[in-house]
Design a protein around this motif. Sequence first.
Motif, PDB file in Angstrom:
ATOM      1  N   LEU A  60       0.908  -1.141   0.065  1.00  0.00           N
ATOM      2  CA  LEU A  60       0.016   0.166  -0.008  1.00  0.00           C
ATOM      3  C   LEU A  60       0.941   1.356  -0.060  1.00  0.00           C
ATOM      4  CD1 LEU A  60      -3.170   0.562   2.011  1.00  0.00           C
ATOM      5  CD2 LEU A  60      -1.044   2.151   2.148  1.00  0.00           C
ATOM      6  N   GLN A  61       1.990   1.298   0.861  1.00  0.00           N
ATOM      7  CA  GLN A  61       2.754   2.326   0.978  1.00  0.00           C
ATOM      8  C   GLN A  61       3.370   2.682  -0.211  1.00  0.00           C
ATOM      9  OE1 GLN A  61       4.831   1.219   4.160  1.00  0.00           O
ATOM     10  NE2 GLN A  61       2.992   1.931   5.828  1.00  0.00           N
ATOM     11  N   ARG A  62       4.073   1.646  -0.934  1.00  0.00           N
ATOM     12  CA  ARG A  62       4.918   1.808  -2.237  1.00  0.00           C
ATOM     13  C   ARG A  62       3.680   2.314  -3.226  1.00  0.00           C
ATOM     14  NH1 ARG A  62       6.482  -3.342  -0.520  1.00  0.00           N
ATOM     15  NH2 ARG A  62       5.858  -4.290  -2.633  1.00  0.00           N
ATOM     16  N   ALA A  63       2.681   1.858  -3.210  1.00  0.00           N
ATOM     17  CA  ALA A  63       1.639   2.191  -4.548  1.00  0.00           C
ATOM     18  C   ALA A  63       1.189   3.710  -4.194  1.00  0.00           C
ATOM     19  CB  ALA A  63       0.549   0.955  -4.431  1.00  0.00           C
ATOM     20  N   VAL A  64       0.869   4.059  -3.001  1.00  0.00           N
ATOM     21  CA  VAL A  64       0.672   5.548  -2.683  1.00  0.00           C
ATOM     22  C   VAL A  64       1.735   6.347  -3.137  1.00  0.00           C
ATOM     23  CG1 VAL A  64       0.084   6.977  -0.869  1.00  0.00           C
ATOM     24  CG2 VAL A  64      -1.167   4.918  -0.926  1.00  0.00           C
ATOM     25  N   ARG A  65       2.914   6.088  -2.737  1.00  0.00           N
ATOM     26  CA  ARG A  65       3.932   6.922  -3.252  1.00  0.00           C
ATOM     27  C   ARG A  65       4.073   6.880  -4.946  1.00  0.00           C
ATOM     28  NH1 ARG A  65       6.630   4.389   1.022  1.00  0.00           N
ATOM     29  NH2 ARG A  65       7.750   2.774  -0.034  1.00  0.00           N
ATOM     30  N   VAL A 188      -5.638   0.610  -7.289  1.00  0.00           N
ATOM     31  CA  VAL A 188      -4.576  -0.312  -6.575  1.00  0.00           C
ATOM     32  C   VAL A 188      -5.219  -1.252  -5.746  1.00  0.00           C
ATOM     33  CG1 VAL A 188      -2.962  -0.139  -4.716  1.00  0.00           C
ATOM     34  CG2 VAL A 188      -3.274   1.917  -6.260  1.00  0.00           C
ATOM     35  N   LEU A 189      -4.813  -2.477  -5.725  1.00  0.00           N
ATOM     36  CA  LEU A 189      -5.512  -3.630  -5.471  1.00  0.00           C
ATOM     37  C   LEU A 189      -4.747  -4.578  -5.023  1.00  0.00           C
ATOM     38  CD1 LEU A 189      -8.661  -4.848  -7.327  1.00  0.00           C
ATOM     39  CD2 LEU A 189      -7.094  -6.353  -6.451  1.00  0.00           C
ATOM     40  N   VAL A 238       1.414  -9.147  -9.386  1.00  0.00           N
ATOM     41  CA  VAL A 238       2.656 -10.127  -8.866  1.00  0.00           C
ATOM     42  C   VAL A 238       2.179 -10.261  -7.635  1.00  0.00           C
ATOM     43  CG1 VAL A 238       4.022  -9.356 -10.649  1.00  0.00           C
ATOM     44  CG2 VAL A 238       3.764  -8.062  -8.466  1.00  0.00           C
ATOM     45  N   HIS A 239       2.903 -11.349  -6.875  1.00  0.00           N
ATOM     46  CA  HIS A 239       3.150 -11.453  -5.695  1.00  0.00           C
ATOM     47  C   HIS A 239       3.322 -10.226  -4.722  1.00  0.00           C
ATOM     48  CE1 HIS A 239       3.789 -16.006  -6.127  1.00  0.00           C
ATOM     49  NE2 HIS A 239       2.843 -16.038  -5.644  1.00  0.00           N
ATOM     50  N   ALA A 262      -1.122  -8.621  -6.049  1.00  0.00           N
ATOM     51  CA  ALA A 262      -1.253  -7.207  -5.792  1.00  0.00           C
ATOM     52  C   ALA A 262      -0.618  -6.402  -7.280  1.00  0.00           C
ATOM     53  CB  ALA A 262      -0.254  -6.606  -4.911  1.00  0.00           C
ATOM     54  N   GLY A 263      -1.591  -5.471  -7.619  1.00  0.00           N
ATOM     55  CA  GLY A 263      -1.148  -4.676  -8.675  1.00  0.00           C
ATOM     56  C   GLY A 263      -1.766  -3.162  -8.836  1.00  0.00           C
TER      57      GLY A 263
END
Length: 268
Positions: A60-65, A188-189, A238-239, A262-263
Motif C-alpha cells: 500500500l505504501q509503495r503504491a501510494v508513493r 490499487v488492489l 504479481v505476488h 497485488a497490482g
Amino acid sequence: MRDTEWIPQGVDPERASAARMYDYYLGGQHHLPADVELAERVMDLLPQTPLIMRANRAFLQRAVRYCADAGIRQFLDVGAGIPTQGPVHEVARSIAPEARVVYVDNDDAAVLHSRELLRQDTLSAAIRGDLRDVEAILTDPDVKSLIDFDEPVALLFLSVLQFIPDGDDPFGALDRYRDALAPGSRLVLSHATDEGLTEQAEEITDIYARSENPIRYRSQEAVLCFFGDFELCEPGLVHIPRWRPDGTDEEQAHLGQVLGAAGVGVKP
C-alpha cells in the motif's frame, strides 16, 4: 485493547471483525479479545499471517508513493480499516502535502476510531460505507467535498475484495467504480489468492466464517478481472512483495513466504 467502552453501540464485542484482526496482525491497539482469538487460530494454521499483512501494508505504501509521484492528489481507500501503521494520508503527504484522502469502511468501530484519529485533519475524512453500495459511497457528502471525480483519483482496495462473495457481484461493483474515474486514475488492489494453499484455505475460511467478515480466496486469474480494461503498470499483477520492491531486508524476508496478488492499473 481490552476496554470495550470505545466500541459503538450496536457492535457486538464478542464477534470478531476483519478490520480489527488486521490491526492485531499489524501490531496495532484497536482490537478486542474476540479478534485476537480468531487471529491466533489463523496464525496457528498459517504462521506467516502477520508477515503477509505487513507485506500488504508495505505494498500500500509503495503504491501510494507511486500514485503521488505520478501526480495523483486525491485518494479513496475503500475497506480501509483503521488508518494506523503508515496510513495513506501520511504516505501521500510525504510527497504531496495537499493530498486529500477519504477512508471508507463498513465496520462501525473502525470508522469511529478513524474519525478520532483524523479529527484535526481537514484534508481527510472517514465514512461508513459498504463497497457493494457504489453509488452511496461515490455520492457521500464527505467524498464529494474532498474528491473531484473529474480529476484523476487513486482508488484503493487493499485485501478487502476477498470478503465479498461472488454472489454479491464484486466484479460488477468494480466496473461501476472504474466507470466513475477520470482518465489517468489508478486502481490499487491486493487480494488473497488460493495459490500455495491446500487444506489451509478451507480451514482459514471456516475460521473467518465465525467473524463479521467471511473470507474467500480467488485465483490470480480472477483477481486480474477486477482491473477490467485498465492498463496494468509494470510489473503487472504479481505476488505482493514483488510489486516494485524497495529492496529492504524485510521485503527480502517476504519473498517466498507471502501469499496473495497485488497490482496497480491506470485508466486509459
